[in-house]
Design an enzyme around this catalytic site. Structure first.
Site, PDB file in Angstrom:
ATOM      1  N   ASN A  24       0.801  -1.223   0.000  1.00 29.26           N
ATOM      2  CA  ASN A  24       0.000   0.000   0.000  1.00 29.26           C
ATOM      3  C   ASN A  24       0.833   1.273   0.000  1.00 29.26           C
ATOM      4  O   ASN A  24       0.282   2.366   0.000  1.00 29.26           O
ATOM      5  CB  ASN A  24      -0.983  -0.017   1.169  1.00 29.26           C
ATOM      6  CG  ASN A  24      -2.055  -1.061   0.955  1.00 29.26           C
ATOM      7  OD1 ASN A  24      -2.211  -1.585  -0.151  1.00 29.26           O
ATOM      8  ND2 ASN A  24      -2.780  -1.398   1.995  1.00 29.26           N
ATOM      9  N   CYS A 117     -16.325  -3.980  -3.952  1.00 28.39           N
ATOM     10  CA  CYS A 117     -15.508  -5.191  -3.839  1.00 28.39           C
ATOM     11  C   CYS A 117     -16.035  -6.000  -2.663  1.00 28.39           C
ATOM     12  O   CYS A 117     -16.982  -5.575  -1.987  1.00 28.39           O
ATOM     13  CB  CYS A 117     -14.033  -4.842  -3.694  1.00 28.39           C
ATOM     14  SG  CYS A 117     -13.527  -4.483  -2.023  1.00 28.39           S
ATOM     15  N   ASP A 305      -7.024  -3.609   8.339  1.00 24.35           N
ATOM     16  CA  ASP A 305      -6.329  -4.672   7.602  1.00 24.35           C
ATOM     17  C   ASP A 305      -5.735  -5.734   8.512  1.00 24.35           C
ATOM     18  O   ASP A 305      -5.178  -6.710   8.022  1.00 24.35           O
ATOM     19  CB  ASP A 305      -5.232  -4.073   6.710  1.00 24.35           C
ATOM     20  CG  ASP A 305      -5.800  -3.185   5.606  1.00 24.35           C
ATOM     21  OD1 ASP A 305      -5.017  -2.461   4.984  1.00 24.35           O
ATOM     22  OD2 ASP A 305      -7.022  -3.222   5.397  1.00 24.35           O
TER      23      ASP A 305
HETATM   24  C1  EPZ Z   1      -6.681   1.830   1.682  1.00 24.29           C
HETATM   25  O1  EPZ Z   1      -7.853   1.653   0.891  1.00 24.29           O
HETATM   26  C2  EPZ Z   1      -5.933   0.505   1.623  1.00 24.29           C
HETATM   27  N1  EPZ Z   1      -5.612   0.212   0.247  1.00 24.29           N
HETATM   28  C3  EPZ Z   1      -6.810  -0.598   2.206  1.00 24.29           C
HETATM   29  O2  EPZ Z   1      -6.061  -1.810   2.239  1.00 24.29           O
HETATM   30  C4  EPZ Z   1      -7.169  -0.239   3.627  1.00 24.29           C
HETATM   31  O3  EPZ Z   1      -8.063  -1.193   4.137  1.00 24.29           O
HETATM   32  C5  EPZ Z   1      -7.845   1.141   3.666  1.00 24.29           C
HETATM   33  O4  EPZ Z   1      -7.016   2.124   3.045  1.00 24.29           O
HETATM   34  C6  EPZ Z   1      -8.122   1.610   5.083  1.00 24.29           C
HETATM   35  O5  EPZ Z   1      -6.979   1.613   5.851  1.00 24.29           O
HETATM   36  C7  EPZ Z   1      -4.560   0.840  -0.334  1.00 24.29           C
HETATM   37  O6  EPZ Z   1      -3.872   1.664   0.235  1.00 24.29           O
HETATM   38  C8  EPZ Z   1      -4.255   0.477  -1.751  1.00 24.29           C
HETATM   39  P1  EPZ Z   1     -10.227   4.462   2.307  1.00 24.29           P
HETATM   40  P2  EPZ Z   1      -8.750   2.914   0.469  1.00 24.29           P
HETATM   41  O7  EPZ Z   1     -10.451   5.363   1.165  1.00 24.29           O
HETATM   42  O8  EPZ Z   1      -7.910   4.099   0.324  1.00 24.29           O
HETATM   43  C9  EPZ Z   1     -14.947   5.214   2.431  1.00 24.29           C
HETATM   44  C10 EPZ Z   1      -5.615  -4.089   1.934  1.00 24.29           C
HETATM   45  O9  EPZ Z   1      -6.096  -5.062   2.516  1.00 24.29           O
HETATM   46  N2  EPZ Z   1     -14.703   6.144   1.319  1.00 24.29           N
HETATM   47  O10 EPZ Z   1      -9.343   4.952   3.401  1.00 24.29           O
HETATM   48  O11 EPZ Z   1      -9.593   2.470  -0.662  1.00 24.29           O
HETATM   49  C11 EPZ Z   1     -14.619   3.766   2.086  1.00 24.29           C
HETATM   50  O12 EPZ Z   1     -15.690   3.137   1.457  1.00 24.29           O
HETATM   51  C12 EPZ Z   1      -6.536  -2.943   1.505  1.00 24.29           C
HETATM   52  O13 EPZ Z   1      -4.413  -3.949   1.655  1.00 24.29           O
HETATM   53  C13 EPZ Z   1     -15.772   6.865   0.825  1.00 24.29           C
HETATM   54  O14 EPZ Z   1     -16.900   6.732   1.278  1.00 24.29           O
HETATM   55  O15 EPZ Z   1      -9.665   3.063   1.760  1.00 24.29           O
HETATM   56  C14 EPZ Z   1     -14.280   3.180   3.436  1.00 24.29           C
HETATM   57  O16 EPZ Z   1     -15.462   2.819   4.079  1.00 24.29           O
HETATM   58  C15 EPZ Z   1      -7.969  -3.267   1.654  1.00 24.29           C
HETATM   59  N3  EPZ Z   1     -15.530   7.743  -0.184  1.00 24.29           N
HETATM   60  C16 EPZ Z   1     -13.602   4.339   4.147  1.00 24.29           C
HETATM   61  O17 EPZ Z   1     -14.017   5.517   3.473  1.00 24.29           O
HETATM   62  C17 EPZ Z   1     -14.272   7.920  -0.724  1.00 24.29           C
HETATM   63  O18 EPZ Z   1     -14.114   8.706  -1.672  1.00 24.29           O
HETATM   64  C18 EPZ Z   1     -12.078   4.288   4.160  1.00 24.29           C
HETATM   65  O19 EPZ Z   1     -11.638   3.999   2.869  1.00 24.29           O
HETATM   66  C19 EPZ Z   1     -13.218   7.176  -0.207  1.00 24.29           C
HETATM   67  C20 EPZ Z   1     -13.445   6.302   0.827  1.00 24.29           C
END
Ligand code: EPZ
Length: 417
Positions: A24, A117, A305
């Protein structure tokens, strides 16, 4: 027959193992190469499915990629295409990380909407809201985000929630914007900090990275850089749990202990003996874990995670634990599979109640997502008898040959051909 992991459980894991570089952190670092025509070299790229996907995506956008061992050099002397195709984006959501750099450097981007997903709906509204604040015109056309801007202009952005890749996308976009951008409620994850270090090495002007308020003074152009990616705190945490769940003694090296502080606190609460060195952590467990309650939250809170891995440990605790998953709405897919191994876990919405059992029984189980697959492997090495984990392509997206690392610690584990 797709590959499976075959595990004979019950061996206390012992010894030393090194953490790999963080998936990540590597993914946004690779996307950042789009911001400059000069070469960006990452010196310790892990060999993972998602990394290969990102490199393929960058090549479709016009990047030249050279690899030497763990080193990868990406050079985008010209953006040949601004289109990130659905075929690639649908296999890896992190592809959305090319959106900000493409608009900032090239003035336009057409990125397939990632869609949901296994662990949740995962919208990107905050990414788009931030880019619009920076002056980009945003439209959704035929399943693609179409973003255009002659040159982005600095703005004051407050995200509605903490988003890791959202913060990273906006940091990269703002680095080439005209004027100053402020991102409030920014993510503070170590991977965000690592991207900040790379962008700074490329000539960007950032302040406050690693805090909830990041300030970025845009510059006209960025240059190339050589960067070493931060260690993978989630892989390191998973390996420490492997030591604890088998009543073993494992030292993980080449890691940053501060990046897993919340995990170490919970392991200690469970009665695991934790020793911390400058770049290593040792976990020793002689007994059945104690129960503990966990609430996932953005860094520095307990990482989502690591939720599945800790749940698996707590499934063997001498008592009842309560887990609350606050980040993703559907991140308990591993519960039904753990139940096949004898676990007693009930869930209601974001809450899971885990009533510990004395042992897991080996069984055939199926992975549903990356971290769930790691949890099933942990249950397998702790369990009695034989466990077969299928759909391990999920695991290979984020763990570099986990069976080799666990095997080096004494696990009886092999990958079926
Ligand atoms: C990052 O995902 C990581 N992936 C994820 O790791 C990790 O679980 C996550 O951050 C939280 O720590 C990478 O860095 C590639 P978020 P990301 O945007 O950025 C909501 C793994 O196992 N949200 O911080 O996609 C979202 O739905 C993966 O390695 C919105 O609603 O996560 C979630 O509920 C899985 N609107 C929350 O915020 C947005 O525009 C946090 O998501 C963006 C996010």
């Amino acid at each position: 027959m797709p590959a499976r992991l075959l595990i004979e459980g019950g061996v206390p894991l012992k010894g030393e193992v090194a953490a790999s570089a963080a998936k990540n952190a590597a993914l946004p670092a690779l996307a950042a190469a789009l911001l400059t025509p000069e070469p960006v070299t990452l010196t310790n790229v892990p060999d993972l499915g998602d990394i290969r996907t990102m490199l393929r995506l960058l090549q479709t956008l016009g990047a030249g990629v050279t690899r030497r061992g763990r080193e990868a050099t990406v050079t985008v002397d010209q953006v040949a295409s601004d289109r990130a195709p659905y075929e690639l984006v649908s296999t890896m959501r992190a592809s959305v990380l090319v959106l900000g750099p493409l608009v900032a450097r090239h003035g336009s981007a057409r990125v397939a909407l990632p869609g949901g997903c296994a662990i949740g709906v995962r919208p990107i509204d905050q990414h788009l809201k931030g880019l619009a604040a920076l002056g980009a015109e945003i439209a959704i056309e035929n399943g693609y985000v179409v973003a255009r801007a002659r040159r982005l202009v600095g703005a004051h952005i407050v995200t509605d929630l903490v988003t890791v890749t959202g913060t990273e996308n906006l940091m990269m976009a703002a680095a080439l914007a005209e004027g100053t951008t402020v991102i409030e409620n920014a993510a503070c994850e170590p991977e965000v900090g690592d991207l900040g270090a790379l962008l700074t090495a490329m000539g960007a002007r950032l302040h406050g990275v690693g805090t909830a308020r990041i300030e970025i003074e845009g510059v006209r152009a960025l240059h190339g850089a050589v960067h070493r990616i931060v260690p993978d705190r989630i892989e390191a945490g998973t390996l420490l749990v492997a030591g604890a769940i088998t009543c073993g003694d494992v030292r993980v090296t080449d890691m940053v202990p501060a990046h897993v502080a919340a995990v170490l606190t919970k392991l200690a609460e469970c009665g695991v003996e934790i020793e911390v060195g400058p770049s290593w952590v040792r976990a020793r467990a002689g007994d059945r874990p104690r129960p503990a309650d966990i609430v996932t939250s953005p860094f520095p809170g307990f990482p989502t995670d690591m939720q599945a891995q800790l749940m698996t440990l707590l499934g063997l605790a001498d008592g009842q634990s309560k887990l609350t998953e606050t980040i993703f709405e559907n991140r308990y897919m591993h519960v039904a599979e753990l139940a096949r191994m004898g676990a007693r876990i009930s869930t209601e919405g974001p809450v899971a109640i885990v009533r510990g059992v004395t042992a897991y029984q080996g069984a055939p189980v199926m992975a549903s997502d990356l971290r769930a697959s790691a949890a099933l492997v942990l249950a397998g090495v702790a369990g009695r008898g034989r466990t077969e984990v299928s759909r391990i392509y999920h695991l290979d997206r984020g763990y570099e040959r986990l069976e080799d690392k666990l095997g080096a610690l004494g696990a009886r584990i092999e990958r079926s051909p």
